[in-house]
Design a protein around this motif. Sequence first.
Motif, PDB file in Angstrom:
ATOM      1  N   GLU A   4     -36.817   2.580  -4.565  1.00  0.00           N
ATOM      2  CA  GLU A   4     -38.224   2.962  -4.402  1.00  0.00           C
ATOM      3  C   GLU A   4     -39.129   1.755  -4.680  1.00  0.00           C
ATOM      4  O   GLU A   4     -40.068   1.478  -3.918  1.00  0.00           O
ATOM      5  CB  GLU A   4     -38.569   4.112  -5.339  1.00  0.00           C
ATOM      6  N   ARG A   5     -38.837   1.047  -5.739  1.00  0.00           N
ATOM      7  CA  ARG A   5     -39.620  -0.138  -6.084  1.00  0.00           C
ATOM      8  C   ARG A   5     -39.462  -1.222  -5.013  1.00  0.00           C
ATOM      9  O   ARG A   5     -40.436  -1.896  -4.651  1.00  0.00           O
ATOM     10  CB  ARG A   5     -39.160  -0.655  -7.440  1.00  0.00           C
ATOM     11  N   GLU A  19     -41.516  -0.293  -1.963  1.00  0.00           N
ATOM     12  CA  GLU A  19     -42.938  -0.487  -2.229  1.00  0.00           C
ATOM     13  C   GLU A  19     -43.330  -1.959  -2.043  1.00  0.00           C
ATOM     14  O   GLU A  19     -44.394  -2.282  -1.515  1.00  0.00           O
ATOM     15  CB  GLU A  19     -43.275  -0.030  -3.649  1.00  0.00           C
ATOM     16  N   GLY A  20     -42.457  -2.857  -2.486  1.00  0.00           N
ATOM     17  CA  GLY A  20     -42.729  -4.283  -2.343  1.00  0.00           C
ATOM     18  C   GLY A  20     -42.738  -4.757  -0.903  1.00  0.00           C
ATOM     19  O   GLY A  20     -43.298  -5.814  -0.594  1.00  0.00           O
ATOM     20  N   GLU A  36     -32.970   0.124  -7.645  1.00  0.00           N
ATOM     21  CA  GLU A  36     -34.378   0.550  -7.720  1.00  0.00           C
ATOM     22  C   GLU A  36     -35.016   0.525  -6.334  1.00  0.00           C
ATOM     23  O   GLU A  36     -35.999  -0.175  -6.082  1.00  0.00           O
ATOM     24  CB  GLU A  36     -35.164  -0.337  -8.689  1.00  0.00           C
TER      25      GLU A  36
END
Length: 257
Positions: A233-234, A237-238, A231
């Motif tokens: 992309e997630r 983002e974090g 994941e």
Amino acid sequence: MHLVETRSHGDIAELRLARAPVNALDPALCAAIRDGLATAIVSGARGIVLSGGPSVFSAGLDVPYLMSLGHDHDALMHAWEAFFGAARAIADSPVPVAAAMAGHAPAGGCVLALCCDYRVMARSPDPARPFRIGLNETQVGLVAPEGIQALLRRVVGPHRAERLLVGGLMPTADEAHAIGLVDEVATPEDTLPRAIAWLQGLLALPREPMLETRAIARADVVDALHPRRIELERFVEGWHRPDTQAALRAVLARLGK
């Protein structure tokens, strides 16, 4: 100068990470790992040793480089894709890969080692400053993706993996050996010979049955690196969370960057 130096040991190719001083994993080094693996396999290597520098196998991702990218989402995605691409290349190797770690292997360095079939780690010559290995992501404000956590669970078990991951703990070489995180502990000078010796033991077996059995046994390693379990992309983002950025800036301060 090559970022990965290839040396021949008969049927076994050694890929030595050579990005001084600590083999920090930037996109160029990650690409060199992938290319080195592909070239060694095409050239007929029947086994591969992934080695690093003295005192540090790999210090993990190049944090100063990543921080220099600021909020450039595409550049951050590219950097992390390069890293996970290198990890997948090791995990998916059609021939056995052994890690010869003559020093520390935190974070990304530990991930590369977990993707190998076998791990030999050095015991530090200075007992007061032991070599360590582990996924210390929470210590620097990051979350290890589920697939990476699965790699650790695979070798140390779920409960111990939880303790190590949540605390961002870094066992010493001897502690890592005791829990199965590394397969063998040696002197720094003996990590490479011991890794080669292990591979030679496999290569003495009937080739096709060994390789087919290995592929079945390691299917979960390959699956752990599938994009759906990372994941990305997630994860990226974090990266921009305030507490993550604060922890990473603290890392830079310690590095003097």
